[in-house]
Design an enzyme around this catalytic site. Structure first.
Site, PDB file in Angstrom:
ATOM      1  N   ASP A 175      15.368  30.406  36.328  1.00  0.00           N
ATOM      2  CA  ASP A 175      16.419  31.411  36.515  1.00  0.00           C
ATOM      3  C   ASP A 175      16.491  32.366  35.328  1.00  0.00           C
ATOM      4  O   ASP A 175      16.402  31.943  34.169  1.00  0.00           O
ATOM      5  CB  ASP A 175      17.783  30.713  36.621  1.00  0.00           C
ATOM      6  CG  ASP A 175      18.296  30.655  38.047  1.00  0.00           C
ATOM      7  OD1 ASP A 175      17.739  31.346  38.917  1.00  0.00           O
ATOM      8  OD2 ASP A 175      19.255  29.906  38.283  1.00  0.00           O
ATOM      9  N   LYS A 227      13.744  33.687  38.990  1.00  0.00           N
ATOM     10  CA  LYS A 227      14.747  33.996  40.012  1.00  0.00           C
ATOM     11  C   LYS A 227      15.848  34.829  39.380  1.00  0.00           C
ATOM     12  O   LYS A 227      16.254  34.562  38.247  1.00  0.00           O
ATOM     13  CB  LYS A 227      15.327  32.718  40.619  1.00  0.00           C
ATOM     14  CG  LYS A 227      16.441  32.981  41.634  1.00  0.00           C
ATOM     15  CD  LYS A 227      16.766  31.760  42.487  1.00  0.00           C
ATOM     16  CE  LYS A 227      17.676  30.763  41.848  1.00  0.00           C
ATOM     17  NZ  LYS A 227      18.983  31.279  41.390  1.00  0.00           N
ATOM     18  N   GLU A 243      22.762  31.490  49.173  1.00  0.00           N
ATOM     19  CA  GLU A 243      23.732  30.461  48.777  1.00  0.00           C
ATOM     20  C   GLU A 243      25.075  30.689  49.468  1.00  0.00           C
ATOM     21  O   GLU A 243      25.633  31.803  49.412  1.00  0.00           O
ATOM     22  CB  GLU A 243      23.910  30.472  47.253  1.00  0.00           C
ATOM     23  CG  GLU A 243      24.924  29.430  46.782  1.00  0.00           C
ATOM     24  CD  GLU A 243      24.924  29.196  45.278  1.00  0.00           C
ATOM     25  OE1 GLU A 243      24.074  29.777  44.560  1.00  0.00           O
ATOM     26  OE2 GLU A 243      25.782  28.430  44.816  1.00  0.00           O
ATOM     27  N   ASP A 299      20.156  28.198  36.321  1.00  0.00           N
ATOM     28  CA  ASP A 299      21.133  28.369  35.233  1.00  0.00           C
ATOM     29  C   ASP A 299      22.369  27.506  35.488  1.00  0.00           C
ATOM     30  O   ASP A 299      23.286  27.459  34.665  1.00  0.00           O
ATOM     31  CB  ASP A 299      21.486  29.850  35.004  1.00  0.00           C
ATOM     32  CG  ASP A 299      22.098  30.525  36.212  1.00  0.00           C
ATOM     33  OD1 ASP A 299      22.201  29.883  37.279  1.00  0.00           O
ATOM     34  OD2 ASP A 299      22.482  31.712  36.089  1.00  0.00           O
ATOM     35  N   SER A 300      22.354  26.766  36.622  1.00  0.00           N
ATOM     36  CA  SER A 300      23.351  25.716  36.840  1.00  0.00           C
ATOM     37  C   SER A 300      23.272  24.683  35.728  1.00  0.00           C
ATOM     38  O   SER A 300      24.166  23.843  35.610  1.00  0.00           O
ATOM     39  CB  SER A 300      23.132  25.037  38.194  1.00  0.00           C
ATOM     40  OG  SER A 300      21.795  24.608  38.338  1.00  0.00           O
TER      41      SER A 300
HETATM   42  O1  KIV Z   1      21.259  27.734  39.222  1.00  0.00           O
HETATM   43  C1  KIV Z   1      21.008  27.123  40.268  1.00  0.00           C
HETATM   44  O2  KIV Z   1      20.912  25.891  40.317  1.00  0.00           O
HETATM   45  C2  KIV Z   1      20.843  27.910  41.483  1.00  0.00           C
HETATM   46  C3  KIV Z   1      20.890  27.175  42.777  1.00  0.00           C
HETATM   47  C4  KIV Z   1      22.297  26.842  43.094  1.00  0.00           C
HETATM   48  C5  KIV Z   1      20.226  27.933  43.848  1.00  0.00           C
HETATM   49  O3  KIV Z   1      20.716  29.082  41.412  1.00  0.00           O
END
Ligand code: KIV
Length: 275
Positions: free
Chosen positions: A83, A113, A182, A44-45
């Site tokens: 995510d 995730k 993280e 979700d980044s």
């Molecule tokens: O959203 C994402 O990219 C993440 C990573 C930082 C592990 O959760």
């Protein structure tokens, strides 16, 4: 070799490190897959690096499905983990299973995730019971940015480290097949890794984790709004892109692009009939 939640566990048992990167689109995911990356996280980044939000909180299930499906189309071997965005699973076990199911059915995820420890153990258990592999995420959990009070290293005091360890054990006990750690001190991440049967995937959590993940724009130097300490730049793609964009713009303006080699010809006789 086709990667799955099961092969991730095998890697840990054999002491083989697991490589993961984030991706959000077809072309990038295809390159990573061809390069032999084990897992691709549609994080979700994407809210930060693709959509320009200040945090991940505005990302929707629809965003994750849209980008996840694009990634899945580019991947043959890597495990695609999507995510679960903010409030797609915290609200209830029902929401968690329903939204995880959408990420699999519509986004073609091989796993999902989600962030959190004991407080989301019921959700992890229920999603796993629905035959969807779950990766946990502890330490700096960006969806809790307002309660964490900022993007900083987690688990530094004895109480915080103890809670992190207990949460990690709870996530494993609930059925997760892997756990992202993280921004956790390296020694603590190593200790947690040693206590778990499932693989840990670190980001800013040192070399003692079973695998690593990075946001691809960070490791390619394509995103400079902020750069966390743990990011290693493996190439300066941002600079290469900027130079190519500038050169393209220059050639368009001075008329050197497009040249004959990049244009289509036609029969002059046909053309004459038009005058
Ligand atoms: O959203 C994402 O990219 C993440 C990573 C930082 C592990 O959760």
């Amino acid at each position: 070799m086709k990667q799955t939640a099961v092969t991730f566990l095998d890697h840990k048992q054999k002491g083989e490190k697991i490589s993961m990167l984030t991706a959000y689109d077809y072309s990038t995911a295809k390159l990573m897959d061809q390069a032999g990356v084990d897992g691709i996280l549609v994080g979700d980044s994407l809210g930060n690096v693709m959509l320009g939000y200040e945090d991940t909180l505005s990302v929707t299930v629809e965003d994750m499905i849209h980008h996840g499906a694009a990634v899945a189309r580019g991947v043959k071997n890597a495990l695609v983990v999507i995510d679960m965005p903010f409030l797609s699973y915290q609200t209830s076990v029902y929401d968690a299973v329903k939204n995880a199911g959408r990420l699999v059915k519509e986004g073609h995820a091989g796993a999902v995730k989600l962030e959190g420890g004991k407080e989301v153990a019921d959700q992890i258990r229920a999603i796993t019971n629905a035959s969807i592999p779950v990766m946990g995420h502890l330490g700096l959990t960006p969806q809790s940015i307002h309660t964490l009070g900022g993007y900083r290293v987690q688990g530094k005091t004895e109480a915080a480290a103890q809670k992190l360890l207990e949460d990690a054990l709870a996530v494993e006990e609930a059925g997760a097949f892997a756990l992202t750690l993280e921004c956790v001190p390296a020694k603590l991440a190593e200790l947690i890794t040693g206590k778990l049967g499932i693989p840990t995937i670190g980001i800013g959590a040192g070399a003692g984790c079973d695998g690593q993940v990075l946001v691809y724009q960070d490791m390619l130097g394509m995103f400079d709004d902020y750069t966390p300490k743990f990011v290693k730049r493996f190439a300066d793609v941002g600079e290469v892109m900027k130079n190519a964009f500038a050169e393209y713009s220059r050639q368009v303006k001075d008329g050197s692009f497009p040249d004959q080699a990049h244009s289509f010809g036609m029969d002059e006789e046909v053309l004459k009939k038009l005058y």
